[in-house]
Design an enzyme around this catalytic site. Structure first.
Site, PDB file in Angstrom:
ATOM      1  N   CYS A   1       0.827  -1.203   0.000  1.00  0.00           N
ATOM      2  CA  CYS A   1       0.000   0.000   0.000  1.00  0.00           C
ATOM      3  C   CYS A   1       0.871   1.267   0.000  1.00  0.00           C
ATOM      4  O   CYS A   1       1.439   1.620  -1.015  1.00  0.00           O
ATOM      5  CB  CYS A   1      -0.993  -0.027   1.152  1.00  0.00           C
ATOM      6  SG  CYS A   1      -2.360   1.150   0.972  1.00  0.00           S
TER       7      CYS A   1
ATOM      8  N   GLU B   1      -0.992  -8.546   5.232  1.00  0.00           N
ATOM      9  CA  GLU B   1      -0.710  -8.724   6.660  1.00  0.00           C
ATOM     10  C   GLU B   1      -1.971  -8.656   7.512  1.00  0.00           C
ATOM     11  O   GLU B   1      -1.941  -9.048   8.692  1.00  0.00           O
ATOM     12  CB  GLU B   1       0.314  -7.685   7.136  1.00  0.00           C
ATOM     13  CG  GLU B   1      -0.204  -6.270   7.328  1.00  0.00           C
ATOM     14  CD  GLU B   1      -0.377  -5.478   6.043  1.00  0.00           C
ATOM     15  OE1 GLU B   1      -0.765  -4.294   6.149  1.00  0.00           O
ATOM     16  OE2 GLU B   1      -0.130  -6.031   4.954  1.00  0.00           O
TER      17      GLU B   1
ATOM     18  N   HIS C   1      -3.135  -5.129   1.451  1.00  0.00           N
ATOM     19  CA  HIS C   1      -2.536  -5.478   2.745  1.00  0.00           C
ATOM     20  C   HIS C   1      -2.682  -6.978   3.028  1.00  0.00           C
ATOM     21  O   HIS C   1      -3.690  -7.402   3.601  1.00  0.00           O
ATOM     22  CB  HIS C   1      -3.241  -4.729   3.880  1.00  0.00           C
ATOM     23  CG  HIS C   1      -3.106  -3.247   3.835  1.00  0.00           C
ATOM     24  ND1 HIS C   1      -2.197  -2.563   4.608  1.00  0.00           N
ATOM     25  CD2 HIS C   1      -3.781  -2.305   3.128  1.00  0.00           C
ATOM     26  CE1 HIS C   1      -2.315  -1.266   4.385  1.00  0.00           C
ATOM     27  NE2 HIS C   1      -3.265  -1.084   3.487  1.00  0.00           N
TER      28      HIS C   1
END
Length: 203
Positions: free
Chosen positions: A88, A184, A182
């Site tokens: 990002c 994560e 994202h």
């Protein structure tokens, strides 16, 4: 024998910890078999084998990198071939050019691409989508898009790994990897595993 042990050792991968979702990347890297650590200073950057630049606010992150004396060391290590993965805001920082930069915004560079900030919309337009990423399988990854950028164009040396809605959202150039979304923030650690293997291969 020593070489075999070195290849098997978990790579020390830093997460740039100036701003953004640092904790989630540390956990995902650990789950992917890396030895994660935070990086805020040039001496900490010098110690790691690879680096994740997390999501967050790209303008704030670039200004803090200047304030902490990190921007030039980051540029030097990326130019020297250190594996780096930007998500990002991290994708924006790895771009050679931003179409709509904020005042004072700088990039680290490393991937020959032009990006557009907040291209998928603002915070209230955030969404999740299944994204097929080349080399990361089987099956799509769950992409979380939050004020996400997209890649407007890439140079000849850049490999496009994924698209969504007709826009490029994952790229790789040499030892530099970047995604608009994202990974994560999900329980799927395959992209962090992919990057960890990139770091191992760069030894």
């Amino acid at each position: 024998m020593a070489g075999d042990q070195g290849a098997a050792r978990s790579p020390l991968i830093g997460v740039l910890s100036l701003q953004g979702d640092v904790r989630e990347h540390l956990a995902a890297l650990a789950a992917a078999g890396a030895a994660p650590t935070t990086v805020r200073r040039p001496d900490e950057l010098a110690a790691v084998e690879g680096l994740v630049i997390p999501g967050g606010e790209s303008t704030t992150m670039s200004k803090l990198a200047v304030l902490f004396g990190m921007l030039e060391p980051l540029r030097e290590r990326v130019r020297a071939g250190m594996p780096v993965y930007g998500t990002c805001a991290g994708l924006i920082l790895l771009a050679e050019k931003i179409l709509d930069p904020r005042s004072g915004q700088e990039t680290v560079g490393g991937i020959d691409m032009i990006v557009r900030r907040n291209a998928f919309g603002r915070q209230n337009e955030s969404f999740e989508a299944a994204v097929e990423v080349a080399g990361v399988g089987p099956g799509p990854v769950d992409g979380v898009f939050i004020r996400a950028p997209w890649v407007e164009s890439v140079g000849a040396g850049v490999e496009v790994l994924a698209e969504h809605g007709g826009h490029v959202v994952a790229v790789r150039q040499g030892n530099a990897l970047a995604t608009s979304f994202h990974p994560e923030l999900t329980g799927d650690h395959r992209l962090h595993g992919f990057f960890t293997q990139m770091v191992r291969s760069a030894r």
